[in-house]
Enzyme design. Structure first.
Site, PDB file in Angstrom:
ATOM      1  N   HIS A  66      -0.742  13.112   3.291  1.00  0.00           N
ATOM      2  CA  HIS A  66      -0.144  13.132   1.947  1.00  0.00           C
ATOM      3  C   HIS A  66      -0.957  14.059   1.057  1.00  0.00           C
ATOM      4  CE1 HIS A  66      -2.986   9.833   2.400  1.00  0.00           C
ATOM      5  NE2 HIS A  66      -3.356  10.053   1.145  1.00  0.00           N
ATOM      6  N   GLY A  75     -12.396  11.214   3.075  1.00  0.00           N
ATOM      7  CA  GLY A  75     -11.962  10.199   2.117  1.00  0.00           C
ATOM      8  C   GLY A  75     -10.533   9.719   2.313  1.00  0.00           C
TER       9      GLY A  75
HETATM   10  P1  AMP Z   1      -6.151   8.672   0.514  1.00  0.00           P
HETATM   11  O1  AMP Z   1      -7.332   7.831   0.181  1.00  0.00           O
HETATM   12  O2  AMP Z   1      -6.299  10.127   0.245  1.00  0.00           O
HETATM   13  O3  AMP Z   1      -5.679   8.374   1.942  1.00  0.00           O
HETATM   14  O4  AMP Z   1      -4.999   8.216  -0.479  1.00  0.00           O
HETATM   15  C1  AMP Z   1      -4.229   7.072  -0.289  1.00  0.00           C
HETATM   16  C2  AMP Z   1      -3.556   6.799  -1.587  1.00  0.00           C
HETATM   17  O5  AMP Z   1      -2.450   5.958  -1.350  1.00  0.00           O
HETATM   18  C3  AMP Z   1      -4.426   6.097  -2.629  1.00  0.00           C
HETATM   19  O6  AMP Z   1      -4.499   6.899  -3.800  1.00  0.00           O
HETATM   20  C4  AMP Z   1      -3.702   4.776  -2.869  1.00  0.00           C
HETATM   21  O7  AMP Z   1      -3.759   4.382  -4.218  1.00  0.00           O
HETATM   22  C5  AMP Z   1      -2.282   5.123  -2.450  1.00  0.00           C
HETATM   23  N1  AMP Z   1      -1.465   4.006  -1.982  1.00  0.00           N
HETATM   24  C6  AMP Z   1      -1.789   3.079  -1.052  1.00  0.00           C
HETATM   25  N2  AMP Z   1      -0.761   2.235  -0.835  1.00  0.00           N
HETATM   26  C7  AMP Z   1       0.248   2.645  -1.656  1.00  0.00           C
HETATM   27  C8  AMP Z   1       1.573   2.198  -1.910  1.00  0.00           C
HETATM   28  N3  AMP Z   1       2.093   1.123  -1.283  1.00  0.00           N
HETATM   29  N4  AMP Z   1       2.317   2.867  -2.825  1.00  0.00           N
HETATM   30  C9  AMP Z   1       1.808   3.942  -3.477  1.00  0.00           C
HETATM   31  N5  AMP Z   1       0.576   4.423  -3.271  1.00  0.00           N
HETATM   32  C10 AMP Z   1      -0.206   3.782  -2.386  1.00  0.00           C
END
Ligand code: AMP
Ligand code: ZN
Length: 112
Positions: free
Chosen positions: A98, A91
């Site tokens: 992160h 996912g």
């Molecule tokens: P994942 O799907 O585990 O890779 O999580 C990626 C996360 O990054 C998601 O929860 C998004 O909402 C978050 N996200 C994407 N772009 C940004 C951004 N520019 N600032 C803060 N969060 C972000």
């Protein structure tokens, strides 16, 4: 220059709500929160996935330490959840490792 959105955030080229920063680790508010507290804890240096970052054990323990401290601060005695989505079937949508810190509501299991 890197096209990675989280590298750009770490470099200050894209704005984010930064809640913690040191030499190696940065924590921001998730743009699309899935809980009252939803933070992302990441290394300043780029690694695609947790599996890649795990080559540097001091870095991965720093990520877990910062995420746990923030989770405890935000979730208190009620607890919190750390999530590291890894790879497409895990996912992961942003290819810079992160740790999600989720708190402020009861979590369900299994995750979707
Ligand atoms: P994942 O799907 O585990 O890779 O999580 C990626 C996360 O990054 C998601 O929860 C998004 O909402 C978050 N996200 C994407 N772009 C940004 C951004 N520019 N600032 C803060 N969060 C972000
Ligand atoms: Zn990156």
């Amino acid at each position: 220059m890197s096209e990675c959105i989280f590298c750009k955030i770490a470099a200050g080229e894209i704005r984010a709500a930064v809640v913690y920063r040191d030499d190696r680790v940065i924590a921001i508010e998730d743009l699309n929160p899935q809980a009252p507290t939803h933070l992302l804890v990441m290394p300043v240096a780029h690694y695609d996935t947790l599996a890649d970052a795990a080559e540097d054990g001091r870095l991965t323990s720093a990520l877990v330490a910062v995420a746990s401290r923030l989770g405890r601060e935000r979730g208190g005695a009620r607890g919190f959840r750390l999530v590291v989505n890894t790879g497409p079937q895990g996912g992961q949508t942003v290819g810079h490792v992160h740790v999600h810190v989720l708190a402020g509501r009861a979590m369900t299991w299994p995750p979707g």
